[in-house]
Enzyme design. Sequence first.
Site, short mmCIF file in Angstrom:
data_model
loop_
_atom_site.label_atom_id
_atom_site.label_comp_id
_atom_site.label_asym_id
_atom_site.label_seq_id
_atom_site.Cartn_x
_atom_site.Cartn_y
_atom_site.Cartn_z
N HIS A 69 -7.66 -36.79 -8.71
CA HIS A 69 -8.41 -35.56 -9.00
C HIS A 69 -8.94 -34.89 -7.73
O HIS A 69 -8.65 -33.71 -7.49
CB HIS A 69 -9.55 -35.85 -9.99
CG HIS A 69 -10.47 -34.70 -10.21
ND1 HIS A 69 -10.08 -33.52 -10.79
CD2 HIS A 69 -11.80 -34.53 -9.89
CE1 HIS A 69 -11.10 -32.68 -10.84
NE2 HIS A 69 -12.16 -33.28 -10.30
N HIS A 99 -16.17 -34.10 -3.36
CA HIS A 99 -17.09 -33.35 -4.23
C HIS A 99 -17.73 -34.18 -5.34
O HIS A 99 -18.79 -33.83 -5.84
CB HIS A 99 -16.39 -32.11 -4.81
CG HIS A 99 -15.45 -32.41 -5.94
ND1 HIS A 99 -14.13 -32.77 -5.74
CD2 HIS A 99 -15.62 -32.39 -7.29
CE1 HIS A 99 -13.54 -32.94 -6.90
NE2 HIS A 99 -14.42 -32.73 -7.86
N GLU A 147 -22.32 -37.74 -6.75
CA GLU A 147 -22.73 -37.85 -8.16
C GLU A 147 -22.28 -39.16 -8.79
O GLU A 147 -23.00 -39.76 -9.58
CB GLU A 147 -22.12 -36.68 -8.94
CG GLU A 147 -22.55 -36.65 -10.38
CD GLU A 147 -21.82 -35.56 -11.15
OE1 GLU A 147 -22.10 -35.42 -12.35
OE2 GLU A 147 -20.97 -34.88 -10.55
N ASP A 148 -21.07 -39.62 -8.46
CA ASP A 148 -20.46 -40.73 -9.20
C ASP A 148 -20.43 -42.06 -8.45
O ASP A 148 -20.06 -43.08 -9.02
CB ASP A 148 -19.01 -40.37 -9.59
CG ASP A 148 -18.97 -39.19 -10.54
OD1 ASP A 148 -19.99 -38.94 -11.22
OD2 ASP A 148 -17.92 -38.52 -10.62
N ASP A 181 4.17 -3.19 -21.32
CA ASP A 181 3.91 -3.73 -19.98
C ASP A 181 3.86 -5.26 -19.98
O ASP A 181 2.96 -5.87 -19.40
CB ASP A 181 2.63 -3.14 -19.40
CG ASP A 181 1.41 -3.36 -20.30
OD1 ASP A 181 1.61 -3.77 -21.46
OD2 ASP A 181 0.28 -3.13 -19.85
N ASP A 216 -11.98 -27.22 -8.99
CA ASP A 216 -12.30 -28.40 -9.80
C ASP A 216 -12.05 -28.10 -11.28
O ASP A 216 -11.41 -28.88 -12.00
CB ASP A 216 -13.76 -28.78 -9.54
CG ASP A 216 -14.22 -29.95 -10.39
OD1 ASP A 216 -13.47 -30.94 -10.49
OD2 ASP A 216 -15.34 -29.88 -10.94
#
Length: 735
Positions: A61, A86, A90-91, A272, A152
């Site tokens: 990821h 990123h 947090e994890d 279109d 993300d």
Amino acid sequence: MTELQLEQERTEIKNAYRGLLRACKRVRSKEDTREIRRAFDIALDAHKDMRRKSGEPYIYHPIAVARITAEEIGLGTTGIICALLHDTVEDTEITLDDIENWFGPKCRQIIDGLTKISGVFDQTSSIQAENFRKMLLTLSDDVRVILIKLADRLHNMRTLESMRKDKQLKIANETLYLYAPLAHRLGLYAIKSELEDLALKYTEPEIYNEITTKLEKTKAVRNRFINRFTLPIKRELDKLGVPYSIKGRTKSISSIFNKIKNKNIPFEEIYDIFAIRIILDSAPNAEKADCWRAYSIVTDFYQPNPDRLRDWISTPKGNGYESLHTTVMSPTGKWVEVQIRTERMDEIAEKGYAAHWKYKETAKGESNLDLWLTKIRDLIENPGNEALDFIDEFKMNLFADEIFIFTPNGDLKTLPKGATALDFAFEIHSEIGARCIGAKVNHKLVPLSYGLKSGDQIEIITSDKQKPKEDWLKYVSTARAKSKIKHELKEEKKRIAEDGKERLQRKLNHLKIEFNSDNVQTLQNFYEQETGLDFYYKIAKDKINLSRIKELEVVKGNLKLPKAPSNRKKSETPPTLLTSPKNKDQVILIGDQSGAFEYKLAPCCNPIPGDQVFGFITINDGIKIHRENCPNAVQLMAHYAYRIIKAKWNSDNVVEFLAGVRFTGIDDIGLVHSITQTISKQMNINMKTISFESHDGIFEGKIIVYVTDTDHLDNLVKELKSLKGISTIERIEVE
């Protein structure tokens, strides 16, 4: 897992990392490569024991997010490092201090913006909204926070198949509600279109698959048409001496779906479906002239529609988009959209102006994006905004089309379409907005509510005696104006409430009752006021009769309620225990439990058996059953995911439901008879109401019928479509 499988995974991770390095080859030096490698090694170690819902290693990821930021958005080394890391704060055990020690304060700032606030993300609507606000607070400091967040979200949407159906719907609706319009406003057209398409894949799977199939079937025909159409244009462009490329761009699936829905036309009649894009490799000082020369070549061969010329080169959009658009008539009688732009314009259109902002340092002065970021920052930091109000108002700015307005000095200002004279006043300055009493548009006096049009020149008239009023909220459409008016009204309410507070103190002193928090709370309950501010304000406005205080009992200086108020409001906490209904033959099964719950069918979408549905726990009205494609579903799932519960139809019960159908066609003798015969005799369906209107040979009809499920309704629609004279037919909501 076996050693062979682990080795295979390690090889796949290495290949994914090499793919990332290839994607950012243009922007990295040897030093950059070392930093990216270090970030990758840290992320790989931090996530080594983690796996995604699909079962694959979690490190896939962050690598994928980093590749999107490099390849599809165009960020450099700092953005790639932050994308790789990123989720670590947090994890995992990694802290923001660790990030700063390894990669410096800028990476810390960006990753802090990307890290969710403590607590479960969607436990309550306010936490979800506050999280979004926190992310946006870093926007004007570093726009890369938003860009990485969008990358993300894009990867999460690309890998949504492994999630449960209810999670898919929640994430897809949240994407439609917030992230797709945000990508659009930042000029990330390609990402915005893909997010909308992927969301449609889960919210309307049948429609998504149907449009995808039709696009695939007509691909060869489209390509042949494009080749024939562009042949004479290519010959003339070759003579121009400017390098160019021409490609056909197919409309996104979600755009096609919106056109079918809004214009009420079938896929085959959308003119279109694709556009021809001419991209010129022009020198910076020759861009505008080259684009207009290319336009001249196109219109030499094909007749243009004068109402469909869009010049976003002379006046670019607020997100930096520049292009010439025209619609011309082809030899086969079909309208074709042609877009003309340069390589630079095309890169900005696809990857977004934001990606180049502040990092290339080429533009002098304040860009459109700078101005927009300033507005958003101002909106975010306004203390008068509640979190959910903020989300709605921020979204309003994202969606809005733009108009261009001139000041008395000739300066150009951009406002959303639908803006009024009062919006413009607040756009200039909060104080000017608050003191505005009127305006002159094109030298004519107009009221505050006057709707502005592109090209208007406006002068604001102010007075020191003027103050914002409640009804001003009806006159404005911009988030900035609404926010400032609400803030001013709240401040004025506080000033008035202070008078009410003093009056209450004097009254209690007169009655020899102590003025303390307990007594004030008792009085609030007695007068049924939710907040102290409302209570004091209504006292000041003489809407509360203080002489009624004598009805209360005084015990040792404290006020006591004689009895609980008879009409107290119900608790706003959603019920945790729901009673089983008396009727055991339930048509809807709620949640995972075998027992049934009481529920109501939502009147906004009137679901019938066969529709994909979900349950929503209301505050005062039990469980409401909505269709998954209900007009309110996007907002409910994006704001209140914690109150959504699974629901499905019980196929063992046969009950009739009301459903509506609207159809149009050519008015012909006997058509009404054919329709009623098909419904009543052939299909044996009972009708509740039927109505027809005819204008100039075209009729429109509406019927409300009793059906058992969607198959029953689909069969009726199929039979009605086969009748001669009917051209369109669609399901409508029953009012």
